[in-house]
Design an enzyme around this catalytic site. Structure first.
Site, PDB file in Angstrom:
ATOM      1  N   HIS A 118       1.635   4.293  -3.070  1.00 15.89           N
ATOM      2  CA  HIS A 118       1.580   5.761  -3.016  1.00 15.89           C
ATOM      3  C   HIS A 118       2.737   6.372  -3.804  1.00 15.89           C
ATOM      4  O   HIS A 118       2.569   7.379  -4.502  1.00 15.89           O
ATOM      5  CB  HIS A 118       1.655   6.244  -1.561  1.00 15.89           C
ATOM      6  CG  HIS A 118       0.361   6.196  -0.817  1.00 15.89           C
ATOM      7  ND1 HIS A 118      -0.789   6.809  -1.271  1.00 15.89           N
ATOM      8  CD2 HIS A 118       0.041   5.627   0.380  1.00 15.89           C
ATOM      9  CE1 HIS A 118      -1.769   6.619  -0.400  1.00 15.89           C
ATOM     10  NE2 HIS A 118      -1.303   5.898   0.601  1.00 15.89           N
ATOM     11  N   HIS A 136       0.836  -1.199   0.000  1.00 13.02           N
ATOM     12  CA  HIS A 136       0.000   0.000   0.000  1.00 13.02           C
ATOM     13  C   HIS A 136       0.872   1.251   0.000  1.00 13.02           C
ATOM     14  O   HIS A 136       0.619   2.205  -0.752  1.00 13.02           O
ATOM     15  CB  HIS A 136      -0.920  -0.017   1.226  1.00 13.02           C
ATOM     16  CG  HIS A 136      -1.704   1.244   1.427  1.00 13.02           C
ATOM     17  ND1 HIS A 136      -3.014   1.400   1.020  1.00 13.02           N
ATOM     18  CD2 HIS A 136      -1.359   2.434   2.001  1.00 13.02           C
ATOM     19  CE1 HIS A 136      -3.439   2.612   1.334  1.00 13.02           C
ATOM     20  NE2 HIS A 136      -2.453   3.265   1.932  1.00 13.02           N
ATOM     21  N   GLU A 137       1.914   1.264   0.840  1.00  9.47           N
ATOM     22  CA  GLU A 137       2.774   2.438   0.918  1.00  9.47           C
ATOM     23  C   GLU A 137       3.603   2.601  -0.351  1.00  9.47           C
ATOM     24  O   GLU A 137       3.782   3.713  -0.851  1.00  9.47           O
ATOM     25  CB  GLU A 137       3.684   2.334   2.153  1.00  9.47           C
ATOM     26  CG  GLU A 137       2.946   2.241   3.482  1.00  9.47           C
ATOM     27  CD  GLU A 137       1.964   3.382   3.708  1.00  9.47           C
ATOM     28  OE1 GLU A 137       2.198   4.489   3.178  1.00  9.47           O
ATOM     29  OE2 GLU A 137       0.962   3.184   4.412  1.00  9.47           O
ATOM     30  N   GLU A 187      -6.120   7.068  -1.098  1.00  9.88           N
ATOM     31  CA  GLU A 187      -5.948   5.921  -0.207  1.00  9.88           C
ATOM     32  C   GLU A 187      -6.586   4.673  -0.822  1.00  9.88           C
ATOM     33  O   GLU A 187      -6.013   3.583  -0.764  1.00  9.88           O
ATOM     34  CB  GLU A 187      -6.568   6.211   1.167  1.00  9.88           C
ATOM     35  CG  GLU A 187      -5.832   7.266   1.984  1.00  9.88           C
ATOM     36  CD  GLU A 187      -4.417   6.860   2.361  1.00  9.88           C
ATOM     37  OE1 GLU A 187      -4.079   5.662   2.260  1.00  9.88           O
ATOM     38  OE2 GLU A 187      -3.642   7.749   2.756  1.00  9.88           O
TER      39      GLU A 187
END
Length: 291
Positions: A152, A148-149, A212
């Site tokens: 980004h 997920h990070e 997100e």
């Protein structure tokens, strides 16, 4: 906004009538239409996004901010935590390589038992707080957070957020090339930390809900490509919800993160595709439980 009005004419009045929350998205769309060189396609989702700040500048200042940020928290002495993050991070970095080929990945575990969180910065700088291990119970679950990070970074969400903020403050992004040539000196460490949601200042709101959810989408695909079971990703959200039980949470519409059910439902919708990728992955291995 006055400079922008000179280029948009009547269209600018419509922007003024929009809510504050709607303006960034509209400005981003207008930037893409009027300043095509600043547009890019987000990996995996294919969404058209705007980037009118220099990638090199964002990476440079992010690296400086990361170095300063590490001074706030000591690097953990827990070798087991560090080894797991390094191993999983390296596998995920490999599958994300073509989306962020210039990244020099660095994974650091920071000693902060009360922080159930992780973050990633442009250039491949990733921080994991030791508090995160309260809610990740195997390698697949840890991989979902790291993916997920990393998502980004691959999606250039911080570049997009800085571009939107600069558009609102200065209205200059409509002039093609003005922000794309912005050097590192035009960005401050605190502004970048605020864009990541890591500043202690009032502006530290982090990425918006759409970004997100997009990171959830991209991350699910990345972890599947790396051979981690995507079915473990919704469990992390459930674990986080349990960890936050009893704490005051802002209403979904006021939160920078989507609600827990909203995130889980999206993952369920994407799960068939993610599982297909996972089954085809050559990197699958038995999940390793936290000791």
């Amino acid at each position: 906004m006055h400079n922008a009005c000179l280029f948009l004419g009547a269209g600018c009045n419509a922007i003024h009538r929009m809510s504050t929350l709607a303006r960034p998205a509209c400005l981003g769309l207008l930037a893409c239409l009027l300043a095509a060189p600043g547009c890019y396609k987000v990996p995996v989702t294919g969404r058209a996004a705007v980037n009118m700040v220099s990638d090199e500048a964002v990476i440079k200042v992010s690296q400086e901010a990361f170095a300063d940020f590490k001074k706030r928290y000591p690097v953990t002495r827990n070798r087991a935590y560090d080894q797991r993050v390094q191993r999983i991070g390296e596998r995920l970095a490999k599958v994300a390589f073509w989306d962020v080929p210039a990244a020099e990945w660095e994974f650091v575990v920071l000693e902060a038992p009360d922080q159930i969180n992780a973050f990633a910065m442009a250039g491949g700088k990733v921080g994991v707080f030791t508090g995160l291990f309260k809610i990740v119970h195997n390698d697949d679950q840890l991989a979902s957070v790291l993916a997920h990070e990393i998502a980004h970074v691959a999606a250039k969400h911080v570049n997009e957020r800085l571009s939107q903020a600069m558009a609102i403050q200065g209205g200059g992004l409509i002039v093609s090339g003005v922000m794309s040539t912005t050097g590192a000196g035009a960005l401050t460490s605190n502004a970048v930390l605020e864009a990541y949601g890591l500043s202690t200042g009032i502006g530290a709101t982090g990425f918006d809900r759409k970004k997100e959810k997009e990171a959830d989408h991209i991350g699910l695909i990345y972890m599947a490509r790396a051979g981690y079971n995507p079915e473990e990703a919704p469990k992390v959200i459930e674990n986080l919800e349990q960890a936050n039980a009893g704490r005051a949470m802002p209403p979904a519409l006021l939160s920078t993160h989507p609600s827990y059910p909203e995130r889980i439902l999206q993952m369920i919708d994407l799960m068939p595709k993610a599982l297909e990728i996972y089954r085809q992955s050559s990197q699958k291995q038995a999940p390793q439980l936290v000791k």
